[in-house]
Design a protein around this motif. Structure first.
Motif, PDB file in Angstrom:
ATOM      1  N   MET A   1       9.069 -14.591  -4.755  1.00 40.67           N
ATOM      2  CA  MET A   1       9.108 -13.138  -4.590  1.00 40.67           C
ATOM      3  C   MET A   1       9.996 -12.762  -3.407  1.00 40.67           C
ATOM      4  O   MET A   1       9.870 -13.336  -2.329  1.00 40.67           O
ATOM      5  N   SER A   2      10.882 -11.812  -3.625  1.00 41.01           N
ATOM      6  CA  SER A   2      11.759 -11.355  -2.552  1.00 41.01           C
ATOM      7  C   SER A   2      11.002 -10.439  -1.604  1.00 41.01           C
ATOM      8  O   SER A   2       9.952  -9.878  -1.955  1.00 41.01           O
ATOM      9  N   ASN A   3      11.568 -10.269  -0.414  1.00 35.89           N
ATOM     10  CA  ASN A   3      10.942  -9.362   0.544  1.00 35.89           C
ATOM     11  C   ASN A   3      10.873  -7.943   0.002  1.00 35.89           C
ATOM     12  O   ASN A   3       9.890  -7.215   0.220  1.00 35.89           O
ATOM     13  N   GLY A   4      11.913  -7.531  -0.733  1.00 35.49           N
ATOM     14  CA  GLY A   4      11.921  -6.195  -1.297  1.00 35.49           C
ATOM     15  C   GLY A   4      10.822  -5.997  -2.330  1.00 35.49           C
ATOM     16  O   GLY A   4      10.159  -4.954  -2.354  1.00 35.49           O
ATOM     17  N   ASP A   5      10.627  -7.012  -3.194  1.00 31.11           N
ATOM     18  CA  ASP A   5       9.564  -6.918  -4.197  1.00 31.11           C
ATOM     19  C   ASP A   5       8.191  -6.875  -3.535  1.00 31.11           C
ATOM     20  O   ASP A   5       7.315  -6.105  -3.946  1.00 31.11           O
ATOM     21  N   ILE A   6       8.002  -7.711  -2.520  1.00 31.69           N
ATOM     22  CA  ILE A   6       6.714  -7.738  -1.821  1.00 31.69           C
ATOM     23  C   ILE A   6       6.429  -6.388  -1.174  1.00 31.69           C
ATOM     24  O   ILE A   6       5.342  -5.825  -1.318  1.00 31.69           O
ATOM     25  N   PHE A   7       7.416  -5.862  -0.464  1.00 35.95           N
ATOM     26  CA  PHE A   7       7.229  -4.579   0.222  1.00 35.95           C
ATOM     27  C   PHE A   7       6.918  -3.468  -0.776  1.00 35.95           C
ATOM     28  O   PHE A   7       5.952  -2.707  -0.600  1.00 35.95           O
ATOM     29  N   LEU A   8       7.710  -3.386  -1.843  1.00 31.48           N
ATOM     30  CA  LEU A   8       7.513  -2.324  -2.829  1.00 31.48           C
ATOM     31  C   LEU A   8       6.159  -2.469  -3.527  1.00 31.48           C
ATOM     32  O   LEU A   8       5.440  -1.481  -3.719  1.00 31.48           O
ATOM     33  N   GLY A   9       5.809  -3.703  -3.885  1.00 32.69           N
ATOM     34  CA  GLY A   9       4.534  -3.925  -4.552  1.00 32.69           C
ATOM     35  C   GLY A   9       3.353  -3.535  -3.687  1.00 32.69           C
ATOM     36  O   GLY A   9       2.397  -2.893  -4.165  1.00 32.69           O
ATOM     37  N   GLU A  10       3.413  -3.891  -2.404  1.00 32.16           N
ATOM     38  CA  GLU A  10       2.305  -3.565  -1.503  1.00 32.16           C
ATOM     39  C   GLU A  10       2.246  -2.068  -1.199  1.00 32.16           C
ATOM     40  O   GLU A  10       1.160  -1.502  -1.057  1.00 32.16           O
ATOM     41  N   VAL A  11       3.398  -1.418  -1.108  1.00 33.26           N
ATOM     42  CA  VAL A  11       3.403   0.032  -0.903  1.00 33.26           C
ATOM     43  C   VAL A  11       2.738   0.727  -2.089  1.00 33.26           C
ATOM     44  O   VAL A  11       1.823   1.549  -1.923  1.00 33.26           O
ATOM     45  N   ILE A  12       3.173   0.386  -3.303  1.00 37.78           N
ATOM     46  CA  ILE A  12       2.636   1.053  -4.498  1.00 37.78           C
ATOM     47  C   ILE A  12       1.158   0.728  -4.682  1.00 37.78           C
ATOM     48  O   ILE A  12       0.331   1.619  -4.909  1.00 37.78           O
ATOM     49  N   GLY A  13       0.811  -0.559  -4.586  1.00 34.78           N
ATOM     50  CA  GLY A  13      -0.572  -0.967  -4.820  1.00 34.78           C
ATOM     51  C   GLY A  13      -1.532  -0.397  -3.798  1.00 34.78           C
ATOM     52  O   GLY A  13      -2.624   0.081  -4.152  1.00 34.78           O
ATOM     53  N   THR A  14      -1.144  -0.436  -2.526  1.00 30.99           N
ATOM     54  CA  THR A  14      -2.029   0.082  -1.486  1.00 30.99           C
ATOM     55  C   THR A  14      -2.129   1.600  -1.563  1.00 30.99           C
ATOM     56  O   THR A  14      -3.192   2.175  -1.295  1.00 30.99           O
ATOM     57  N   ALA A  15      -1.048   2.256  -1.946  1.00 31.93           N
ATOM     58  CA  ALA A  15      -1.095   3.710  -2.116  1.00 31.93           C
ATOM     59  C   ALA A  15      -2.087   4.092  -3.216  1.00 31.93           C
ATOM     60  O   ALA A  15      -2.857   5.052  -3.071  1.00 31.93           O
ATOM     61  N   ILE A  16      -2.085   3.340  -4.312  1.00 30.34           N
ATOM     62  CA  ILE A  16      -3.040   3.610  -5.393  1.00 30.34           C
ATOM     63  C   ILE A  16      -4.462   3.361  -4.911  1.00 30.34           C
ATOM     64  O   ILE A  16      -5.380   4.150  -5.192  1.00 30.34           O
ATOM     65  N   LEU A  17      -4.668   2.269  -4.183  1.00 31.11           N
ATOM     66  CA  LEU A  17      -5.991   1.962  -3.631  1.00 31.11           C
ATOM     67  C   LEU A  17      -6.514   3.114  -2.785  1.00 31.11           C
ATOM     68  O   LEU A  17      -7.662   3.568  -2.961  1.00 31.11           O
ATOM     69  N   ILE A  18      -5.700   3.610  -1.862  1.00 31.69           N
ATOM     70  CA  ILE A  18      -6.147   4.675  -0.963  1.00 31.69           C
ATOM     71  C   ILE A  18      -6.258   6.002  -1.695  1.00 31.69           C
ATOM     72  O   ILE A  18      -7.149   6.815  -1.401  1.00 31.69           O
ATOM     73  N   LEU A  19      -5.372   6.248  -2.659  1.00 36.66           N
ATOM     74  CA  LEU A  19      -5.478   7.471  -3.458  1.00 36.66           C
ATOM     75  C   LEU A  19      -6.840   7.542  -4.136  1.00 36.66           C
ATOM     76  O   LEU A  19      -7.519   8.577  -4.095  1.00 36.66           O
ATOM     77  N   PHE A  20      -7.262   6.450  -4.762  1.00 35.95           N
ATOM     78  CA  PHE A  20      -8.567   6.416  -5.410  1.00 35.95           C
ATOM     79  C   PHE A  20      -9.698   6.457  -4.386  1.00 35.95           C
ATOM     80  O   PHE A  20     -10.682   7.179  -4.561  1.00 35.95           O
ATOM     81  N   GLY A  21      -9.571   5.661  -3.305  1.00 36.48           N
ATOM     82  CA  GLY A  21     -10.647   5.549  -2.326  1.00 36.48           C
ATOM     83  C   GLY A  21     -10.860   6.822  -1.534  1.00 36.48           C
ATOM     84  O   GLY A  21     -11.983   7.345  -1.445  1.00 36.48           O
ATOM     85  N   ALA A  22      -9.784   7.336  -0.933  1.00 29.15           N
ATOM     86  CA  ALA A  22      -9.904   8.607  -0.213  1.00 29.15           C
ATOM     87  C   ALA A  22     -10.220   9.735  -1.187  1.00 29.15           C
ATOM     88  O   ALA A  22     -10.928  10.687  -0.848  1.00 29.15           O
ATOM     89  N   GLY A  23      -9.722   9.599  -2.425  1.00 30.47           N
ATOM     90  CA  GLY A  23      -9.991  10.618  -3.425  1.00 30.47           C
ATOM     91  C   GLY A  23     -11.469  10.724  -3.762  1.00 30.47           C
ATOM     92  O   GLY A  23     -12.014  11.827  -3.853  1.00 30.47           O
ATOM     93  N   VAL A  24     -12.130   9.570  -3.930  1.00 38.95           N
ATOM     94  CA  VAL A  24     -13.558   9.637  -4.258  1.00 38.95           C
ATOM     95  C   VAL A  24     -14.361  10.140  -3.069  1.00 38.95           C
ATOM     96  O   VAL A  24     -15.343  10.873  -3.244  1.00 38.95           O
ATOM     97  N   CYS A  25     -13.936   9.783  -1.858  1.00 38.72           N
ATOM     98  CA  CYS A  25     -14.626  10.307  -0.670  1.00 38.72           C
ATOM     99  C   CYS A  25     -14.456  11.825  -0.572  1.00 38.72           C
ATOM    100  O   CYS A  25     -15.393  12.545  -0.225  1.00 38.72           O
ATOM    101  N   ALA A  26     -13.255  12.315  -0.885  1.00 40.18           N
ATOM    102  CA  ALA A  26     -13.029  13.763  -0.886  1.00 40.18           C
ATOM    103  C   ALA A  26     -13.852  14.432  -1.973  1.00 40.18           C
ATOM    104  O   ALA A  26     -14.443  15.498  -1.769  1.00 40.18           O
TER     105      ALA A  26
END
Length: 258
Positions: A1-26
């Protein structure tokens, strides 16, 4: 995995995680939400589904760590540290992005948080102040964790132990052939997160992920939320340091035992 793929994957995946998590708390916390006062079980499952969606989305690009504690645990286990910084940067950016997206989803509810009332530094109503129905809804807990009893030693131990309870099983799942190939690992980890929330989340709200707590806390500091209170930076170190220690200890325990 390239650094670019890792960075992009973690940005997208973590954003979805927090969207759902903070979303349910809201959804559970804010006035004028159809899910208001649904309770802790709903929150635990919301975070679990966030892990499920984020991990499955990020897996083809980065493996779907979504958590610096997991990244550190894997690095301790494998001895490969060269890409750790890429994972951590992606996770922090993703966590902040997800927090902003959750805010936008509930923008009308946040903007309706304008009633008068007196709150403490952590956003909870002052004793003798206006009742919750008449005062502003505390908002920090939507984005980051707040301990029920503020005891630094106890809070730190809770986060360390809960994070070991997350990372050690994740490392052990790799011993079961076929889980990774079938994609079952992400499903099992999401259920693990639900279980940790239900059993170990009571004292601190179970950060078990430094990016999950710090990224949204930074966003909360700057969001234009009416009557939001402070972002409680006096507590912010514990949900960062505790999970990092827990992740490293999980890697050490895994190497020693397996």
């Amino acid at each position: 995995m390239s650094n670019g793929d890792i960075f992009l994957g973690e940005v997208i995946g973590t954003a979805i995680l927090i969207l759902f998590g903070a979303g349910v708390c809201a959804a559970v916390t804010l006035k004028h939400s159809k899910a208001r006062a649904s309770g802790w079980i709903v929150i635990a499952f919301g975070w679990g589904f966030g892990v499920l969606a984020g991990a499955y989305t990020a897996a083809p690009l980065s493996g779907g760590h979504l958590n610096p504690a997991v990244t550190l645990g894997i690095a301790v286990d494998t001895g490969k540290w060269d890409k750790v910084w890429v994972y951590l940067c992606g996770q922090m950016v993703g966590a902040m992005l997800g927090a902003v997206l959750a805010y936008l989803v509930y923008l009308a509810q946040f903007n309706a948080n304008v009633s008068s009332g007196t709150t403490r530094a952590d956003g909870t109503p002052e004793a003798g102040g206006a009742p919750e129905a008449d005062g502003p809804t505390p908002t920090l807990g939507i984005f980051s964790t707040i301990p029920e009893i503020r005891n630094p030693v106890a809070n730190l131990l809770t986060e360390i132990i809960a994070t070991i309870g997350l990372v050690l099983p994740i490392l052990a799942f790799g011993l079961t052939k076929g889980l990774g190939e079938t994609g079952t690992t992400a499903l099992i980890v999401s259920l693990l997160v639900v279980g940790i929330g239900l059993s170990l989340g009571g004292p601190t709200g179970y950060a078990i992920n430094p990016a999950r707590d710090l990224g949204p806390r930074i966003v909360h500091q700057f969001l234009p939320i009416p009557n939001k209170g402070t972002s409680d930076w006096g507590y912010a170190l514990i949900p960062v340091v505790g999970p990092l220690i827990g992740g490293v200890l999980a890697g050490v325990i895994y190497n020693a035992a397996f």
